[in-house]
Write a protein that holds these residues in place. Structure first.
Motif, PDB file in Angstrom:
ATOM      1  N   TYR A 168       0.834  -1.211   0.000  1.00 23.72           N
ATOM      2  CA  TYR A 168       0.000   0.000   0.000  1.00 23.72           C
ATOM      3  C   TYR A 168       0.862   1.251   0.000  1.00 23.72           C
ATOM      4  O   TYR A 168       0.428   2.312  -0.456  1.00 23.72           O
ATOM      5  CB  TYR A 168      -0.976  -0.025   1.169  1.00 23.72           C
ATOM      6  CG  TYR A 168      -2.179  -0.894   0.874  1.00 23.72           C
ATOM      7  CD1 TYR A 168      -3.168  -0.469  -0.002  1.00 23.72           C
ATOM      8  CD2 TYR A 168      -2.307  -2.164   1.435  1.00 23.72           C
ATOM      9  CE1 TYR A 168      -4.257  -1.272  -0.305  1.00 23.72           C
ATOM     10  CE2 TYR A 168      -3.399  -2.985   1.136  1.00 23.72           C
ATOM     11  CZ  TYR A 168      -4.358  -2.523   0.258  1.00 23.72           C
ATOM     12  OH  TYR A 168      -5.436  -3.334  -0.057  1.00 23.72           O
ATOM     13  N   GLY A 169       2.099   1.151   0.500  1.00 27.76           N
ATOM     14  CA  GLY A 169       3.040   2.252   0.336  1.00 27.76           C
ATOM     15  C   GLY A 169       3.396   2.465  -1.121  1.00 27.76           C
ATOM     16  O   GLY A 169       3.499   3.597  -1.602  1.00 27.76           O
ATOM     17  N   VAL A 170       3.568   1.365  -1.856  1.00 26.42           N
ATOM     18  CA  VAL A 170       3.834   1.447  -3.293  1.00 26.42           C
ATOM     19  C   VAL A 170       2.635   2.038  -4.026  1.00 26.42           C
ATOM     20  O   VAL A 170       2.781   2.921  -4.880  1.00 26.42           O
ATOM     21  CB  VAL A 170       4.171   0.042  -3.844  1.00 26.42           C
ATOM     22  CG1 VAL A 170       4.198   0.054  -5.379  1.00 26.42           C
ATOM     23  CG2 VAL A 170       5.500  -0.445  -3.295  1.00 26.42           C
ATOM     24  N   ILE A 171       1.438   1.545  -3.703  1.00 28.05           N
ATOM     25  CA  ILE A 171       0.232   2.038  -4.367  1.00 28.05           C
ATOM     26  C   ILE A 171       0.035   3.530  -4.110  1.00 28.05           C
ATOM     27  O   ILE A 171      -0.279   4.303  -5.032  1.00 28.05           O
ATOM     28  CB  ILE A 171      -0.995   1.229  -3.901  1.00 28.05           C
ATOM     29  CG1 ILE A 171      -0.930  -0.199  -4.450  1.00 28.05           C
ATOM     30  CG2 ILE A 171      -2.293   1.898  -4.340  1.00 28.05           C
ATOM     31  CD1 ILE A 171      -1.978  -1.139  -3.874  1.00 28.05           C
ATOM     32  N   ALA A 172       0.216   3.946  -2.871  1.00 27.70           N
ATOM     33  CA  ALA A 172       0.068   5.369  -2.542  1.00 27.70           C
ATOM     34  C   ALA A 172       1.072   6.214  -3.315  1.00 27.70           C
ATOM     35  O   ALA A 172       0.741   7.285  -3.837  1.00 27.70           O
ATOM     36  CB  ALA A 172       0.234   5.580  -1.039  1.00 27.70           C
ATOM     37  N   ALA A 173       2.307   5.733  -3.407  1.00 31.52           N
ATOM     38  CA  ALA A 173       3.332   6.479  -4.133  1.00 31.52           C
ATOM     39  C   ALA A 173       2.998   6.574  -5.616  1.00 31.52           C
ATOM     40  O   ALA A 173       3.176   7.621  -6.248  1.00 31.52           O
ATOM     41  CB  ALA A 173       4.692   5.807  -3.934  1.00 31.52           C
ATOM     42  N   LEU A 174       2.505   5.487  -6.190  1.00 28.15           N
ATOM     43  CA  LEU A 174       2.146   5.503  -7.606  1.00 28.15           C
ATOM     44  C   LEU A 174       0.943   6.405  -7.869  1.00 28.15           C
ATOM     45  O   LEU A 174       0.860   7.039  -8.927  1.00 28.15           O
ATOM     46  CB  LEU A 174       1.857   4.077  -8.076  1.00 28.15           C
ATOM     47  CG  LEU A 174       3.068   3.140  -8.138  1.00 28.15           C
ATOM     48  CD1 LEU A 174       2.616   1.707  -8.394  1.00 28.15           C
ATOM     49  CD2 LEU A 174       4.046   3.586  -9.218  1.00 28.15           C
ATOM     50  N   LEU A 175       0.018   6.462  -6.915  1.00 28.31           N
ATOM     51  CA  LEU A 175      -1.114   7.378  -7.072  1.00 28.31           C
ATOM     52  C   LEU A 175      -0.652   8.828  -7.061  1.00 28.31           C
ATOM     53  O   LEU A 175      -1.186   9.671  -7.800  1.00 28.31           O
ATOM     54  CB  LEU A 175      -2.139   7.136  -5.957  1.00 28.31           C
ATOM     55  CG  LEU A 175      -2.991   5.871  -6.095  1.00 28.31           C
ATOM     56  CD1 LEU A 175      -3.834   5.672  -4.840  1.00 28.31           C
ATOM     57  CD2 LEU A 175      -3.885   5.946  -7.322  1.00 28.31           C
ATOM     58  N   VAL A 176       0.336   9.129  -6.232  1.00 30.00           N
ATOM     59  CA  VAL A 176       0.902  10.486  -6.229  1.00 30.00           C
ATOM     60  C   VAL A 176       1.495  10.806  -7.597  1.00 30.00           C
ATOM     61  O   VAL A 176       1.298  11.894  -8.140  1.00 30.00           O
ATOM     62  CB  VAL A 176       1.963  10.620  -5.125  1.00 30.00           C
ATOM     63  CG1 VAL A 176       2.706  11.945  -5.249  1.00 30.00           C
ATOM     64  CG2 VAL A 176       1.327  10.512  -3.749  1.00 30.00           C
ATOM     65  N   ALA A 177       2.223   9.845  -8.168  1.00 34.53           N
ATOM     66  CA  ALA A 177       2.826  10.064  -9.482  1.00 34.53           C
ATOM     67  C   ALA A 177       1.766  10.186 -10.566  1.00 34.53           C
ATOM     68  O   ALA A 177       1.851  11.046 -11.446  1.00 34.53           O
ATOM     69  CB  ALA A 177       3.777   8.917  -9.802  1.00 34.53           C
ATOM     70  N   PHE A 178       0.749   9.314 -10.504  1.00 35.28           N
ATOM     71  CA  PHE A 178      -0.286   9.327 -11.538  1.00 35.28           C
ATOM     72  C   PHE A 178      -1.069  10.630 -11.541  1.00 35.28           C
ATOM     73  O   PHE A 178      -1.498  11.104 -12.596  1.00 35.28           O
ATOM     74  CB  PHE A 178      -1.228   8.144 -11.325  1.00 35.28           C
ATOM     75  CG  PHE A 178      -2.225   7.962 -12.424  1.00 35.28           C
ATOM     76  CD1 PHE A 178      -1.840   7.432 -13.647  1.00 35.28           C
ATOM     77  CD2 PHE A 178      -3.551   8.317 -12.247  1.00 35.28           C
ATOM     78  CE1 PHE A 178      -2.757   7.267 -14.673  1.00 35.28           C
ATOM     79  CE2 PHE A 178      -4.469   8.161 -13.264  1.00 35.28           C
ATOM     80  CZ  PHE A 178      -4.079   7.630 -14.484  1.00 35.28           C
ATOM     81  N   THR A 179      -1.263  11.207 -10.365  1.00 37.46           N
ATOM     82  CA  THR A 179      -1.996  12.474 -10.256  1.00 37.46           C
ATOM     83  C   THR A 179      -1.065  13.682 -10.308  1.00 37.46           C
ATOM     84  O   THR A 179      -1.502  14.804 -10.046  1.00 37.46           O
ATOM     85  CB  THR A 179      -2.795  12.516  -8.947  1.00 37.46           C
ATOM     86  OG1 THR A 179      -1.889  12.397  -7.838  1.00 37.46           O
ATOM     87  CG2 THR A 179      -3.819  11.399  -8.890  1.00 37.46           C
ATOM     88  N   ALA A 180       0.208  13.435 -10.646  1.00 38.25           N
ATOM     89  CA  ALA A 180       1.194  14.517 -10.738  1.00 38.25           C
ATOM     90  C   ALA A 180       1.264  15.327  -9.445  1.00 38.25           C
ATOM     91  O   ALA A 180       1.371  16.548  -9.457  1.00 38.25           O
ATOM     92  CB  ALA A 180       0.878  15.426 -11.924  1.00 38.25           C
ATOM     93  N   GLY A 181       1.201  14.630  -8.325  1.00 37.86           N
ATOM     94  CA  GLY A 181       1.335  15.285  -7.034  1.00 37.86           C
ATOM     95  C   GLY A 181       0.082  15.939  -6.515  1.00 37.86           C
ATOM     96  O   GLY A 181       0.111  16.609  -5.476  1.00 37.86           O
ATOM     97  N   ARG A 182      -1.045  15.749  -7.207  1.00 35.98           N
ATOM     98  CA  ARG A 182      -2.285  16.405  -6.791  1.00 35.98           C
ATOM     99  C   ARG A 182      -3.156  15.524  -5.899  1.00 35.98           C
ATOM    100  O   ARG A 182      -4.272  15.919  -5.553  1.00 35.98           O
ATOM    101  CB  ARG A 182      -3.078  16.854  -8.019  1.00 35.98           C
ATOM    102  CG  ARG A 182      -2.411  17.976  -8.822  1.00 35.98           C
ATOM    103  CD  ARG A 182      -3.334  18.530  -9.886  1.00 35.98           C
ATOM    104  NE  ARG A 182      -3.614  17.544 -10.916  1.00 35.98           N
ATOM    105  CZ  ARG A 182      -2.880  17.384 -12.014  1.00 35.98           C
ATOM    106  NH1 ARG A 182      -1.808  18.143 -12.196  1.00 35.98           N
ATOM    107  NH2 ARG A 182      -3.198  16.485 -12.913  1.00 35.98           N
ATOM    108  N   LEU A 183      -2.673  14.360  -5.526  1.00 41.10           N
ATOM    109  CA  LEU A 183      -3.443  13.503  -4.627  1.00 41.10           C
ATOM    110  C   LEU A 183      -3.544  14.167  -3.263  1.00 41.10           C
ATOM    111  O   LEU A 183      -2.538  14.557  -2.671  1.00 41.10           O
ATOM    112  CB  LEU A 183      -2.754  12.141  -4.481  1.00 41.10           C
ATOM    113  CG  LEU A 183      -3.487  11.107  -3.630  1.00 41.10           C
ATOM    114  CD1 LEU A 183      -4.723  10.607  -4.372  1.00 41.10           C
ATOM    115  CD2 LEU A 183      -2.557   9.936  -3.286  1.00 41.10           C
ATOM    116  N   PRO A 184      -4.764  14.337  -2.724  1.00 46.13           N
ATOM    117  CA  PRO A 184      -4.896  14.979  -1.404  1.00 46.13           C
ATOM    118  C   PRO A 184      -4.137  14.204  -0.333  1.00 46.13           C
ATOM    119  O   PRO A 184      -4.038  12.974  -0.373  1.00 46.13           O
ATOM    120  CB  PRO A 184      -6.412  14.930  -1.151  1.00 46.13           C
ATOM    121  CG  PRO A 184      -7.026  14.830  -2.507  1.00 46.13           C
ATOM    122  CD  PRO A 184      -6.075  14.021  -3.333  1.00 46.13           C
ATOM    123  N   VAL A 185      -3.597  14.951   0.614  1.00 45.49           N
ATOM    124  CA  VAL A 185      -2.822  14.334   1.684  1.00 45.49           C
ATOM    125  C   VAL A 185      -3.667  13.324   2.449  1.00 45.49           C
ATOM    126  O   VAL A 185      -3.195  12.244   2.829  1.00 45.49           O
ATOM    127  CB  VAL A 185      -2.261  15.412   2.633  1.00 45.49           C
ATOM    128  CG1 VAL A 185      -1.573  14.765   3.835  1.00 45.49           C
ATOM    129  CG2 VAL A 185      -1.282  16.307   1.885  1.00 45.49           C
TER     130      VAL A 185
END
Length: 253
Positions: A168-185
């Motif tokens: 889930y750390g990997v998934i969270a990191a990939l979501l940050v990348a996929f959203t170009a850093g716009r994933l809410p904290v």
């Protein structure tokens, strides 16, 4: 005369929080101490007490709710496929193979540690007292047991919990990348921390694991997660034929 400036070399490893290696050493010490305590017969009564309570308090609605939430820890058809799909999406968007390296690193790290530890410690699950090989609870709870290889002799540490922390750390990191850093904290933290906590509770309540299996997995999973996120995946050497797909991958905050 022109003044020359020195260029500081880039650190080999990324910083993680808490910073420094002291926390890694603490996590390793906790895992070793917990394993040693169990081998010496300590904490077994705690495991037996928690397991007996869970067996005695399993009404159908609560039991099946826990079973559904426990699916969050399924690696073969959930965690790795989701991670792989996200990595492919980010790789295509960034035109970089480095997200795939990130997932491959997580796979190798978990495969080379969690599985071998389970085989080495040879501990039965609590359900081994109600299913084959139908051990007495006092025997099933022992670590470094001499049990035949099988589904009920690989309980320590909990793979559900340790894998969840890493994947889930990997998934969270990939979501940050996929959203170009716009994933809410808040969304990042929910994906990052909620599933491991849920799995610690559900695997213990369902008697899939002893309580100390999950506690040991917390220490091990956090240690593996820190190792994985220390690697500067943007700087891992790649062969020349991947030059067109060798672009920075800044997928983790």
């Amino acid at each position: 005369m022109r003044e020359t400036t020195t260029v500081r070399p880039k650190p080999l490893l990324r910083p993680v929080r808490p910073a420094g290696w002291w926390f890694d050493a603490l996590l390793l010490a906790v895992f070793v101490a917990l394993t040693g305590a169990l081998a010496g017969g300590l904490l077994l009564d705690l495991d037996l007490t928690v397991s007996a309570w869970a067996f005695d308090h399993d009404p159908a609605p609560l039991y099946w709710t826990a079973r559904v939430f426990n699916l969050l820890g399924q690696g073969g058809w959930l965690l790795m496929p989701v991670s792989g799909a996200l990595a492919l999406a980010v790789a295509w968007r960034r035109h970089s193979v480095r997200p795939l390296l990130f997932v491959a690193g997580a796979f190798l790290l978990t495969t080379l540690t969690i599985g071998p530890l389970k085989l080495w410690t040879d501990r039965a699950a609590p359900t081994a007292s109600v299913k084959e090989p139908f051990l007495a609870p006092e025997e099933a709870v022992e670590i470094f047991n001499r049990l035949p290889a099988g589904a009920y002799s690989m309980s320590y540490p909990s793979g559900h919990v340790a894998n969840a922390i890493v994947w889930y750390g990997v998934i969270a990191a990939l979501l940050v990348a996929f959203t170009a850093g716009r994933l809410p904290v808040a969304a990042y933290r929910l994906v990052r921390f909620a599933p491991p906590a849920i799995l610690l509770v559900t695997t213990t309540y369902l008697n899939f694991h002893w309580l100390t299996d999950g506690l040991a997995a917390l220490a091990l999973g956090l240690l593996l997660d820190r190792i994985l996120h220390r690697v500067r995946w943007d700087d891992v050497p790649l062969p020349g034929w991947l030059r067109e797909w060798d672009r920075p991958f800044t997928s983790y905050p």
